[in-house]
Design a protein around this motif. Structure first.
Motif, PDB file in Angstrom:
ATOM      1  N   SER A  25       0.941  -1.202   0.110  1.00 56.41           N
ATOM      2  CA  SER A  25       0.147  -0.060  -0.052  1.00 56.41           C
ATOM      3  C   SER A  25       0.870   1.249   0.074  1.00 56.41           C
ATOM      4  O   SER A  25       0.203   2.167  -0.247  1.00 56.41           O
ATOM      5  CB  SER A  25      -0.727  -0.012   1.295  1.00 56.41           C
ATOM      6  OG  SER A  25      -1.747  -1.118   1.376  1.00 56.41           O
ATOM      7  N   LYS A  28       3.665   0.554  -3.635  1.00 61.67           N
ATOM      8  CA  LYS A  28       2.827   0.019  -4.833  1.00 61.67           C
ATOM      9  C   LYS A  28       3.482  -1.030  -5.615  1.00 61.67           C
ATOM     10  O   LYS A  28       3.065  -1.119  -6.928  1.00 61.67           O
ATOM     11  CB  LYS A  28       2.419   1.346  -5.686  1.00 61.67           C
ATOM     12  CG  LYS A  28       1.467   2.489  -4.972  1.00 61.67           C
ATOM     13  CD  LYS A  28       0.326   1.944  -4.479  1.00 61.67           C
ATOM     14  CE  LYS A  28      -0.565   3.284  -3.564  1.00 61.67           C
ATOM     15  NZ  LYS A  28       0.169   3.561  -2.459  1.00 61.67           N
ATOM     16  N   LEU A  48      -4.924  -4.680   4.188  1.00 59.88           N
ATOM     17  CA  LEU A  48      -3.770  -3.843   4.176  1.00 59.88           C
ATOM     18  C   LEU A  48      -2.613  -4.648   4.230  1.00 59.88           C
ATOM     19  O   LEU A  48      -2.532  -5.760   4.619  1.00 59.88           O
ATOM     20  CB  LEU A  48      -3.687  -2.860   5.448  1.00 59.88           C
ATOM     21  CG  LEU A  48      -2.717  -1.861   5.666  1.00 59.88           C
ATOM     22  CD1 LEU A  48      -2.825  -0.791   4.835  1.00 59.88           C
ATOM     23  CD2 LEU A  48      -2.565  -1.397   7.149  1.00 59.88           C
ATOM     24  N   LYS A  80      -2.889   3.964   7.816  1.00 60.32           N
ATOM     25  CA  LYS A  80      -3.656   4.788   6.738  1.00 60.32           C
ATOM     26  C   LYS A  80      -3.464   6.089   6.792  1.00 60.32           C
ATOM     27  O   LYS A  80      -3.458   6.657   5.487  1.00 60.32           O
ATOM     28  CB  LYS A  80      -5.314   4.384   7.230  1.00 60.32           C
ATOM     29  CG  LYS A  80      -5.300   2.751   7.039  1.00 60.32           C
ATOM     30  CD  LYS A  80      -6.883   2.513   7.625  1.00 60.32           C
ATOM     31  CE  LYS A  80      -7.159   0.959   7.275  1.00 60.32           C
ATOM     32  NZ  LYS A  80      -8.514   0.723   7.632  1.00 60.32           N
ATOM     33  N   ILE A  83      -0.302   6.672   4.631  1.00 65.91           N
ATOM     34  CA  ILE A  83      -0.784   6.229   3.156  1.00 65.91           C
ATOM     35  C   ILE A  83      -1.313   7.310   2.638  1.00 65.91           C
ATOM     36  O   ILE A  83      -0.962   7.889   1.354  1.00 65.91           O
ATOM     37  CB  ILE A  83      -1.695   4.963   3.099  1.00 65.91           C
ATOM     38  CG1 ILE A  83      -1.047   3.780   3.587  1.00 65.91           C
ATOM     39  CG2 ILE A  83      -2.086   4.774   1.551  1.00 65.91           C
ATOM     40  CD1 ILE A  83      -1.714   2.303   3.623  1.00 65.91           C
TER      41      ILE A  83
END
Length: 614
Positions: A25, A28, A48, A80, A83
């Motif tokens: 995540s 990539k 995740l 998160k 990200i």
């Protein structure tokens, strides 16, 4: 089982994983290479997936949880958020968004994905706050001496160009160990050896090597070595030889049968352990456990071809190790031999200073007498003569003189009296000069400087803090202890301390000793290479003495390099080892057995030691 049946037994999530690997995540990428990107971890319930190293090196996240929470202490909500933060940042390498890693230099704006950073020669340090550095600001190594042979990677053994760069690393503790970065990190060395076994493959240094590799971006897992973690890794070691090798085996159950005790218990050869016999088959009594097989018996007594083979094996093992040992010792002081060699270029071979010595006990007096001559020149070659020595070998005499000089200075405890000198004359300047002369003229390492004295002279180690123990049992130390007990405040203690020191004659003695060490420019050179010279100043014998006429490797190194050769003799009983001290050359006889070789070597070294003491 039919194909449709197999698919029916797999869940939809598992099927997705089989068909398409999960993407990280953060970076990539689908790659799953633990040595480069760390463990690839997936939390199915949160949908995740991240590479562990991508998480460690991300600039906007920290570990707020316990080690067993979420992903090794990185909480899901924090991941998160990171990200989302990185989704607005573009990677300077691939030009795609999601760059979560930035250079730790605040004024630098370089942002990358962690895998892109590796391709752009970023340095990721797996320690403290896990900082990252771009190619421009990355730490680098330095090499102050010319590389030594062999010029090959110490892991893969392939040839290597000894030029330090991102892809070529070097051990900070020795002269000969070079590494490809990929061999250290990617080809499993650091990953397999881990923190308990990761060390230089040449000099075995562990602490300095690990600190340097961490600084240069090598990840060292904090666990035991991979081979230690394998199940039943050492199971083979629990197996012992269980076979009767007697000519006539009397066991009705066969040669592999062994009872727990009694006449059919197998006893193994006490020398090799690779042959065995039942007690009854070799007429061993129940209380006897010492048994030697026929091969070992013949080898020990020198009555078989095996004895000569064992002797040659000993030569193949011992002699190269001896040679490598001497050479390694001469190189182990890092750059100090090269620095001393440069200083030795000042010494004139055409001009000499005569040093007349009565015997070994008069070495210090003779040295001081020469030093106090009005026309003394430290750049002249020392021509040493012992009045009771019939041999007139200047190299041997010079080494003997310098060896005993350093020993006398150690025994005199003059340097230990620096904090409470017993004389106000120029003795301390002269001692400093003699130590500098000894090192530059090829004398042995000093080895007796206390940590406090070396730190006071050269400020190394930089983090050293002197203690009262460094003062020893002196009146000066007693005064300091009194102050510590009576002073009410630190300021009072400090003021009293300065008063005592300034009034004390040790300041003069120390400064004069400091000036003496400047002879031939030694002090200035040590100041520039304090770490390299630490082992020379501060903290094999017989055979080394026999081969080179000195029991310590000179601080300046051996010149020429110690070497070994062999000779054959028609009469082995008269073939004894020989040496050429001028050339640092050892000549060993080829004899029919190792026992005879060892006997002749011991006798020769013993006789040489006796002659040295006469």
């Amino acid at each position: 089982m039919h194909l449709y049946t197999i698919f029916n037994t797999i869940s939809s999530n598992e099927l997705q994983t089989c068909v398409c690997p999960l993407v990280c995540s953060l970076c990539k990428r689908y790659d799953n290479i633990p040595e480069k990107y760390g463990e690839k971890i997936t939390l199915q319930q949160h949908k995740l997936t991240v590479h562990y190293f991508c998480l460690l090196m991300s600039s906007g996240i920290c570990q707020r949880g316990e080690e067993d929470e979420d992903i090794h202490g990185f909480l899901v909500d924090d991941i998160k958020k990171e990200i989302r933060r990185s989704s607005r940042l573009r990677c300077m390498h691939c030009k795609k968004v999601g760059a979560s890693v930035g250079c730790s230099i605040k004024r630098c704006r370089q942002m990358v994905h962690m895998p892109c950073g590796l391709e752009q020669e970023f340095i990721f340090q797996f320690t403290d706050l896990f900082p990252s550095f771009c190619k421009k600001h990355a730490p680098s190594q330095s090499c102050v001496s010319s590389p030594s042979l062999p010029l090959s990677c110490s892991v893969c053994l392939e040839p290597i160009e000894p030029v330090l760069s991102y892809n070529v690393l070097k051990c900070p503790a020795c002269l000969g160990s070079w590494f490809h970065r990929n061999c250290v990190q990617v080809i499993h060395y650091a990953h397999s050896a881990a923190m308990f076994f990761f060390k230089c493959t040449l000099c075995n240094n562990k602490d300095q090597f690990q600190q340097e590799m961490l600084r240069m971006g090598i990840c060292i897992p904090e666990r035991d070595a991979a081979w230690e973690l394998e199940e039943n890794a050492y199971g083979d070691l629990l197996q012992v030889y269980q076979h009767c090798d007697a000519v006539n085996c009397r066991s009705q159950k066969g040669r592999k049968y062994s009872s727990q005790s009694g006449c059919f218990e197998i006893v193994r050869c006490k020398l090799c352990g690779s042959r065995g016999t039942h007690r009854k088959c070799s007429n061993l009594k129940l209380y006897e456990s010492d048994w030697i097989c026929a091969d070992c018996t013949a080898a020990v007594e020198g009555k078989s071809e095996l004895s000569e083979l064992l002797f040659k094996m000993c030569l193949c093992r011992i002699i190269p190790k001896l040679h490598a040992w001497i050479v390694f010792l001469s190189q182990s002081q890092s750059t100090s031999p090269e620095v001393l060699m440069d200083l030795a270029c000042q010494i004139s071979q055409q001009q000499t200073t005569e040093v007349l010595v009565e015997d070994d006990d008069g070495v210090l007096e003779a040295a001081l007498q020469v030093l106090r001559q009005s026309d003394f020149n430290p750049c002249c070659t020392l021509s040493v003569k012992f009045s009771k020595d019939k041999l007139n070998n200047n190299i041997r005499n010079q080494r003997r003189f310098l060896r005993h000089l350093v020993s006398k200075l150690l025994m005199s405890e003059i340097l230990r009296d620096l904090m409470e000198p017993k004389t106000l004359d120029d003795l301390y300047f002269e001692v400093g000069s003699l130590l500098a002369l000894s090192l530059v003229h090829g004398g042995p390492p000093l080895g007796f400087f206390s940590p406090a004295l070396y730190h006071s002279l050269f400020n190394y180690p930089t983090n050293y803090r002197p203690t009262l123990q460094d003062l020893g049992d002196t009146a000066f130390a007693h005064k300091i202890r009194q102050v510590m007990y009576t002073a009410d405040t630190f300021n009072a203690f400090f003021l009293t301390f300065l008063t005592v020191v300034n009034a004390h004659s040790s300041v003069i003695a120390f400064l004069r000793f400091h000036e003496g060490l400047r002879t031939l420019g030694l002090f200035e050179q040590v100041q520039m290479c304090t770490e390299a010279f630490h082992s020379v100043f501060s903290s094999l014998k017989d055979l080394l003495t026999f081969a080179t006429a000195t029991d310590l490797v000179p601080s300046i190194g051996f010149h020429p390099t110690p070497s070994i050769s062999f000779f054959s003799s028609s009469d082995p009983s008269c073939a004894f080892p020989q040496s050429h001290c001028d050339a640092n050359h050892l000549i060993l006889p080829i004899l029919p057995s190792y026992e005879l070789f060892k006997k002749h070597l011991d006798y020769t070294v013993c006789q040489f030691s006796v002659m040295q003491d006469i």
